[in-house]
Scaffold this active site. Structure first.
Site, short mmCIF file in Angstrom:
data_model
loop_
_atom_site.label_atom_id
_atom_site.label_comp_id
_atom_site.label_asym_id
_atom_site.label_seq_id
_atom_site.Cartn_x
_atom_site.Cartn_y
_atom_site.Cartn_z
N CYS A 191 22.51 -8.19 12.14
CA CYS A 191 23.25 -8.54 13.37
C CYS A 191 24.03 -7.37 13.93
CB CYS A 191 24.15 -9.74 13.12
SG CYS A 191 23.20 -11.21 12.67
N CYS A 247 29.24 -23.15 15.13
CA CYS A 247 28.13 -22.24 14.79
C CYS A 247 27.59 -21.63 16.07
CB CYS A 247 26.99 -23.00 14.12
SG CYS A 247 27.44 -23.89 12.61
N HIS A 268 24.15 -15.49 20.82
CA HIS A 268 23.94 -14.43 19.83
C HIS A 268 22.46 -14.06 19.69
CE1 HIS A 268 24.30 -11.92 16.39
NE2 HIS A 268 24.29 -12.83 15.45
#
Lengths: 401, 144
Positions: free
Chosen positions: A82, A218, A348
């Protein structure tokens, strides 16, 4: 000290789902917009770094060039979990620092589609025909769910609960308040994947995924891209006054990996390398956490954001629960954190994330963030974590006018 | 480096039990065994090439304590197909050294009733059988 590197152009696509486009389309959109923003073209770029985790072996940078300008310059295709996007930016920045280039393009992109919260690891396991120990642990079968969890929602839940075990005043409600804040912030960001506020009750009452992380705590999967154009100090001086006025200084660019800790045998540590990266970044930039006007940090889960308040020294040791309780990281608080909506609500798309947070901070420092503008922002910090682990921290500063 | 012996109980073809991972030792006194760096004492459960902490290259096998402290947990409600939910995943610090991840059993799945910092002890449980009738045995922790 080596000369400064500047961001002179930056852009991101709206994060979301783009089933009719591919990574090259998304990367092209972000790259062309960043070049336009910089008043530059591919002919000015002397190096290109491209980050795309799920297509790490597929030459994304070169495929991008074949859409927007195939000039023969060196290309680095980068993967670092990430932290992929931020690592791409740093790769381009190092080429400038090394004197090999005076203008560079870094792009991060990902297309995850509806991969599901658990990703590929969330598939059913096949029953083995016969037990034979194999692999580095001599295991006879997949042990996910048998020897605890190694999937992201649970790993970051355990990281948060480990903090709660050591410090008072941290529980389900404090973690949920992080998500309440980021969802609220996202309502002001037209580029966020979701722009919907939720009450604390809605967040705590949402489907439980991995206690204490509910579904609304989340980050989603999604698609998107972001890009920055970097420039050396010397080259900046030759550019148009409007470009110079809007230039944002990269005061620190730090990349760390996780040093040995005893608990590595249970799960990767996301705190020590963040603390070390932050300390290096503050020293390199000559600023302290009290100087920060805004922070974009890696809130892949609400539990992660809370522990990073302390890891980045935004609060006193042990004070992360109190920091969120007194609304310190809200947009009008002591140190606004994730005014973009963060990963939890902005989204994301893995490779794009570490570039998009630079876009966000740079846009505030330029005073161009519209409704979500943090007034008078002069200094900001970005942070990403790739589990396994990699941590990138950048400090950005507004050009002295 | 000697290979960790597989603790197999029973004769060939009969009720064979096999540890789900090679750092679990079965038998009368089930316990975990770590590779301990001879130079610095760092503990590992995986196959080693050298020490992550000091780069030492020699390791001994060290049996670990079966009691420890609950350092963290999460209650998993959404898991891969075939994994029964909810279940509790935990991180346990063993007395005398070693940090390990495993399921927390017999503690319920109500977060309010699971105390961080509580004492736990190792237990074992069957976790699957293969086509030849061998039984895989895993470890977990229960409140001490």
């Amino acid at each position: 000290m080596a000369e400064s590197v500047w961001i002179i152009g930056t852009a991101m696509t709206k994060f979301g789902r783009y089933p009719d486009r591919d990574t090259v389309d998304l990367a092209s959109e972000a790259a062309l917009a960043a070049l336009d923003d910089a008043g530059a073209t591919m002919a000015d770029m002397q190096v290109l770094a491209a980050g795309c985790l799920l297509e790490a072996s597929a030459m994304l940078g070169q495929r991008l060039q074949k859409q927007i300008g195939q000039t023969g310059i060196p290309v680095y295709n980068v993967a670092n979990a990430c932290a992929t996007g931020a690592t791409a930016v740093r790769s381009a920045l190092l080429a400038i620092k090394a004197g090999e280039a005076d203008m560079a393009l870094a792009v991060g992109v990902e297309q995850m589609g509806k991969a599901g919260l658990l990703g590929p690891a969330g598939q059913a396991r096949a029953k083995p025909p016969g037990f034979t120990p194999s692999g580095r642990y001599g295991s006879v079968m997949a042990v996910e769910g048998i020897l605890g969890t190694g999937l992201m929602p649970g790993v970051f839940a355990q990281a948060g609960m480990e903090y709660a075990s050591r410090h008072g005043g941290v529980g389900f409600e404090q973690f949920a308040k992080v998500a309440e804040k980021n969802h609220a912030h996202s309502t002001l960001n037209p580029l966020a994947q979701y722009q919907k506020a939720f009450s604390l009750e809605q967040i705590m009452g949402a489907e439980m995924v991995a206690y204490p992380n509910t579904l609304l705590m989340c980050c989603p999967t999604g698609d998107g891209a972001a890009a920055v154009v970097l420039c050396s100090d010397a080259r900046l001086k030759t550019l148009d006054p409007d470009v110079r006025r809007r230039a944002v200084k990269v005061s620190a660019s730090v990349l760390t990996s996780d040093p040995y800790v005893e608990s590595d045998t249970a799960q990767p540590d996301v705190s020590t390398l963040t603390k070390q990266a932050a300390a290096q970044a503050y020293e390199s930039a000559g600023v302290g956490p009290e100087d920060l006007d805004l922070v974009e940090l890696h809130d892949c889960f609400a539990t992660a954001e809370l522990i990073h308040y302390e890891n980045l020294s935004l609060c006193e040791p042990g004070g992360a629960g109190d920091f969120i309780d007194r609304r310190g990281p809200w947009r009008d608080g002591a140190t606004p954190v994730n005014v973009s909506g963060g990963l939890i609500s902005k989204g994301h798309p893995i490779g794009a994330t570490g570039v998009a947070n630079l876009y966000e901070v740079a846009t505030h420092l330029r005073g161009e963030a519209g409704d979500r503008q943090v007034d008078g922002a002069k200094v900001g910090l970005t942070h990403v974590i790739g589990l396994g682990s990699a941590c990138a921290v950048h400090v950005l500063e507004r050009a002295a006018s | 480096m000697p290979r960790v012996a597989l603790a197999v109980v029973g004769e060939e073809g009969k009720s064979r039990r096999i540890p789900v991972v090679d750092y679990l030792v079965l038998g009368d006194d089930p316990h975990l065994v770590a590779k301990a760096c001879r130079a610095c004492g760092a503990l590992y459960f995986d196959r080693r090439n050298a020490c992550a902490r000091c780069s030492g290259r020699d390791f001994d096998h060290r049996p670990l304590a079966t009691i420890g402290t609950l350092r963290s947990f999460t209650i998993i409600h959404r898991a891969a197909p075939g994994v029964p939910v909810p279940y509790v995943s935990s991180v346990v610090e063993l007395d005398g050294g070693g940090v390990v991840k495993a399921n927390l059993l017999e503690a319920g799945t109500d977060a309010e009733k699971i105390d961080l910092g509580m004492a736990v002890k190792l237990t074992t449980f069957p976790c699957g059988t293969d086509d030849e009738g061998s039984e895989a045995v895993a470890f977990g922790f229960v409140p001490a």
